[in-house]
Design a protein around this motif. Structure first.
Motif, PDB file in Angstrom:
ATOM      1  N   GLY A 155      17.455  -4.407 -12.249  1.00  0.00           N
ATOM      2  CA  GLY A 155      17.154  -4.258 -10.828  1.00  0.00           C
ATOM      3  C   GLY A 155      15.813  -3.607 -10.548  1.00  0.00           C
ATOM      4  N   ASP A 156      15.393  -2.702 -11.415  1.00  0.00           N
ATOM      5  CA  ASP A 156      14.133  -1.997 -11.219  1.00  0.00           C
ATOM      6  C   ASP A 156      12.911  -2.852 -11.552  1.00  0.00           C
ATOM      7  OD1 ASP A 156      15.435   0.266 -10.359  1.00  0.00           O
ATOM      8  OD2 ASP A 156      15.437   1.216 -12.344  1.00  0.00           O
ATOM      9  N   LYS A 157      13.105  -3.898 -12.329  1.00  0.00           N
ATOM     10  CA  LYS A 157      11.976  -4.743 -12.724  1.00  0.00           C
ATOM     11  C   LYS A 157      11.340  -5.444 -11.527  1.00  0.00           C
ATOM     12  CE  LYS A 157      13.221  -5.447 -17.515  1.00  0.00           C
ATOM     13  NZ  LYS A 157      13.576  -6.380 -18.569  1.00  0.00           N
ATOM     14  N   GLU A 158      12.167  -5.964 -10.628  1.00  0.00           N
ATOM     15  CA  GLU A 158      11.615  -6.642  -9.446  1.00  0.00           C
ATOM     16  C   GLU A 158      10.899  -5.646  -8.539  1.00  0.00           C
ATOM     17  OE1 GLU A 158      12.927  -9.918  -6.082  1.00  0.00           O
ATOM     18  OE2 GLU A 158      14.444  -9.135  -7.439  1.00  0.00           O
ATOM     19  N   VAL A 159      11.448  -4.467  -8.385  1.00  0.00           N
ATOM     20  CA  VAL A 159      10.817  -3.422  -7.582  1.00  0.00           C
ATOM     21  C   VAL A 159       9.473  -3.054  -8.192  1.00  0.00           C
ATOM     22  CG1 VAL A 159      11.028  -1.017  -6.803  1.00  0.00           C
ATOM     23  CG2 VAL A 159      13.020  -2.536  -6.747  1.00  0.00           C
ATOM     24  N   PHE A 160       9.424  -2.950  -9.510  1.00  0.00           N
ATOM     25  CA  PHE A 160       8.188  -2.638 -10.230  1.00  0.00           C
ATOM     26  C   PHE A 160       7.103  -3.659  -9.898  1.00  0.00           C
ATOM     27  CE2 PHE A 160       5.421  -2.817 -13.956  1.00  0.00           C
ATOM     28  CZ  PHE A 160       5.170  -1.472 -14.204  1.00  0.00           C
ATOM     29  N   ILE A 161       7.468  -4.925  -9.907  1.00  0.00           N
ATOM     30  CA  ILE A 161       6.506  -5.997  -9.600  1.00  0.00           C
ATOM     31  C   ILE A 161       6.048  -5.893  -8.145  1.00  0.00           C
ATOM     32  CG2 ILE A 161       6.236  -8.502  -9.353  1.00  0.00           C
ATOM     33  CD1 ILE A 161       8.003  -8.791 -11.864  1.00  0.00           C
ATOM     34  N   ARG A 162       6.957  -5.631  -7.238  1.00  0.00           N
ATOM     35  CA  ARG A 162       6.594  -5.509  -5.820  1.00  0.00           C
ATOM     36  C   ARG A 162       5.621  -4.358  -5.585  1.00  0.00           C
ATOM     37  NH1 ARG A 162      11.987  -7.361  -4.579  1.00  0.00           N
ATOM     38  NH2 ARG A 162      11.802  -9.226  -3.306  1.00  0.00           N
ATOM     39  N   ARG A 163       5.760  -3.311  -6.352  1.00  0.00           N
ATOM     40  CA  ARG A 163       4.883  -2.142  -6.186  1.00  0.00           C
ATOM     41  C   ARG A 163       3.455  -2.423  -6.664  1.00  0.00           C
ATOM     42  NH1 ARG A 163       9.136   2.463  -7.941  1.00  0.00           N
ATOM     43  NH2 ARG A 163      10.202   2.584  -5.942  1.00  0.00           N
ATOM     44  N   MET A 164       3.259  -3.529  -7.300  1.00  0.00           N
ATOM     45  CA  MET A 164       1.931  -3.900  -7.789  1.00  0.00           C
ATOM     46  C   MET A 164       1.092  -4.588  -6.708  1.00  0.00           C
ATOM     47  SD  MET A 164       3.139  -5.369 -11.489  1.00  0.00           S
ATOM     48  CE  MET A 164       1.545  -5.979 -11.913  1.00  0.00           C
ATOM     49  N   LEU A 165       1.623  -4.714  -5.495  1.00  0.00           N
ATOM     50  CA  LEU A 165       0.962  -5.479  -4.439  1.00  0.00           C
ATOM     51  C   LEU A 165      -0.471  -5.020  -4.175  1.00  0.00           C
ATOM     52  CD1 LEU A 165       0.780  -7.511  -2.146  1.00  0.00           C
ATOM     53  CD2 LEU A 165       1.882  -5.828  -0.667  1.00  0.00           C
ATOM     54  N   GLN A 166      -0.692  -3.739  -3.973  1.00  0.00           N
ATOM     55  CA  GLN A 166      -2.034  -3.274  -3.633  1.00  0.00           C
ATOM     56  C   GLN A 166      -3.033  -3.594  -4.742  1.00  0.00           C
ATOM     57  OE1 GLN A 166      -2.813  -2.296  -0.517  1.00  0.00           O
ATOM     58  NE2 GLN A 166      -4.893  -2.493  -1.273  1.00  0.00           N
ATOM     59  N   LYS A 167      -2.637  -3.375  -5.987  1.00  0.00           N
ATOM     60  CA  LYS A 167      -3.508  -3.714  -7.115  1.00  0.00           C
ATOM     61  C   LYS A 167      -3.788  -5.210  -7.143  1.00  0.00           C
ATOM     62  CE  LYS A 167      -2.104  -0.186 -10.472  1.00  0.00           C
ATOM     63  NZ  LYS A 167      -1.429   0.001 -11.768  1.00  0.00           N
ATOM     64  N   ALA A 168      -2.755  -6.001  -6.857  1.00  0.00           N
ATOM     65  CA  ALA A 168      -2.910  -7.458  -6.868  1.00  0.00           C
ATOM     66  C   ALA A 168      -3.865  -7.908  -5.766  1.00  0.00           C
ATOM     67  CB  ALA A 168      -1.552  -8.135  -6.718  1.00  0.00           C
ATOM     68  N   LEU A 169      -3.738  -7.333  -4.583  1.00  0.00           N
ATOM     69  CA  LEU A 169      -4.638  -7.686  -3.481  1.00  0.00           C
ATOM     70  C   LEU A 169      -6.083  -7.370  -3.851  1.00  0.00           C
ATOM     71  CD1 LEU A 169      -2.555  -6.474  -0.408  1.00  0.00           C
ATOM     72  CD2 LEU A 169      -3.271  -8.825  -0.876  1.00  0.00           C
ATOM     73  N   GLU A 170      -6.297  -6.209  -4.454  1.00  0.00           N
ATOM     74  CA  GLU A 170      -7.650  -5.829  -4.870  1.00  0.00           C
ATOM     75  C   GLU A 170      -8.190  -6.777  -5.935  1.00  0.00           C
ATOM     76  OE1 GLU A 170      -7.226  -1.730  -6.059  1.00  0.00           O
ATOM     77  OE2 GLU A 170      -6.724  -1.108  -4.007  1.00  0.00           O
ATOM     78  N   ALA A 171      -7.364  -7.117  -6.909  1.00  0.00           N
ATOM     79  CA  ALA A 171      -7.802  -8.025  -7.979  1.00  0.00           C
ATOM     80  C   ALA A 171      -8.026  -9.438  -7.452  1.00  0.00           C
ATOM     81  CB  ALA A 171      -6.762  -8.039  -9.097  1.00  0.00           C
ATOM     82  N   PHE A 172      -7.239  -9.843  -6.473  1.00  0.00           N
ATOM     83  CA  PHE A 172      -7.314 -11.215  -5.966  1.00  0.00           C
ATOM     84  C   PHE A 172      -8.566 -11.462  -5.128  1.00  0.00           C
ATOM     85  CE2 PHE A 172      -5.708 -15.056  -3.765  1.00  0.00           C
ATOM     86  CZ  PHE A 172      -5.276 -15.756  -4.875  1.00  0.00           C
ATOM     87  N   THR A 173      -9.171 -10.410  -4.595  1.00  0.00           N
ATOM     88  CA  THR A 173     -10.385 -10.584  -3.786  1.00  0.00           C
ATOM     89  C   THR A 173     -11.475 -11.274  -4.587  1.00  0.00           C
ATOM     90  OG1 THR A 173     -11.176  -8.363  -4.314  1.00  0.00           O
ATOM     91  CG2 THR A 173      -9.945  -8.629  -2.258  1.00  0.00           C
ATOM     92  N   GLU A 174     -11.470 -11.140  -5.887  1.00  0.00           N
ATOM     93  CA  GLU A 174     -12.462 -11.794  -6.743  1.00  0.00           C
ATOM     94  C   GLU A 174     -12.274 -13.308  -6.773  1.00  0.00           C
ATOM     95  OE1 GLU A 174     -12.355  -9.945 -10.596  1.00  0.00           O
ATOM     96  OE2 GLU A 174     -12.492  -7.943  -9.728  1.00  0.00           O
ATOM     97  N   LYS A 175     -11.095 -13.792  -6.448  1.00  0.00           N
ATOM     98  CA  LYS A 175     -10.816 -15.226  -6.472  1.00  0.00           C
ATOM     99  C   LYS A 175     -11.166 -15.925  -5.159  1.00  0.00           C
ATOM    100  CE  LYS A 175      -7.235 -15.612  -9.932  1.00  0.00           C
ATOM    101  NZ  LYS A 175      -7.710 -16.725 -10.717  1.00  0.00           N
ATOM    102  N   ILE A 176     -11.477 -15.121  -4.148  1.00  0.00           N
ATOM    103  CA  ILE A 176     -11.744 -15.707  -2.821  1.00  0.00           C
ATOM    104  C   ILE A 176     -13.202 -16.096  -2.684  1.00  0.00           C
ATOM    105  CG2 ILE A 176     -11.602 -15.312  -0.344  1.00  0.00           C
ATOM    106  CD1 ILE A 176      -9.324 -13.393  -0.904  1.00  0.00           C
TER     107      ILE A 176
END
Length: 176
Positions: A155-176
């Protein structure tokens, strides 16, 4: 000479315009009845992955178009039951958009909703959401946090992935 109108094709065109017309104006990109998350451009995906009211309106445009509830500006006039349905679907779609963004970053392995079209995700929301709960996304082994992820409970694994959102948004800006 009489023109023969393909009524089914006409209905599909009208449906497509009702559902994706606001998105075409908003994003300047065309979506169709079979459009999946994987078909969205990085620009659109990034916009939708943002938390907050701006992206919420875009989700409401899609969801209310699919459910034939009117335009997003009519959201506040819906019955409480319909409002809750729109909000529940919005939250589900937002998660799926963020998982798609993380998939493009190669942070997560394939996830359940990649095989469904956007319209299908809205129309079959309850069934697909149940399927997703049974098969949540998994962190890719290439992710630097993979070792910590493997030590978590199911159950904690999905929560762990969701908590990565801010890092993902920052990393994804390079793809835009």
């Amino acid at each position: 000479m009489t023109k023969i109108i393909d009524l089914q094709s006409y209905r599909m065109i009208v449906l497509e315009k009702r559902i994706f017309g606001p998105w075409q104006k908003r994003f300047g990109e065309t979506c169709g009845l079979k459009t999946r998350l994987s078909d969205l451009s990085n620009k659109v995906l990034y916009y939708l992955a943002q938390p907050g009211e701006t992206s919420s309106l875009a989700y409401y445009e899609l969801i209310m178009g699919v459910l034939d509830f009117g335009t997003a500006s009519n959201f506040h006039y819906l019955s409480n039951e319909n409002k809750m349905a729109v909000v529940d679907i919005h939250l589900f779609l937002a998660d799926q958009v963020r998982f798609e963004m993380m998939w493009r970053l190669k942070w997560v392995k394939a996830f359940e909703t990649r095989k469904f079209g956007l319209i299908e995700l809205v129309q079959n929301f309850k069934h697909i959401k149940t399927t997703c709960r049974e098969n949540p996304p998994e962190l890719a082994e290439s992710n630097p946090d993979y070792h910590a992820y493997t030590k978590l409970t199911y159950g904690d694994k999905e929560v762990f992935i969701r908590r990565m959102l801010q890092k993902a948004l920052e990393a994804f800006t390079e793809k835009i």
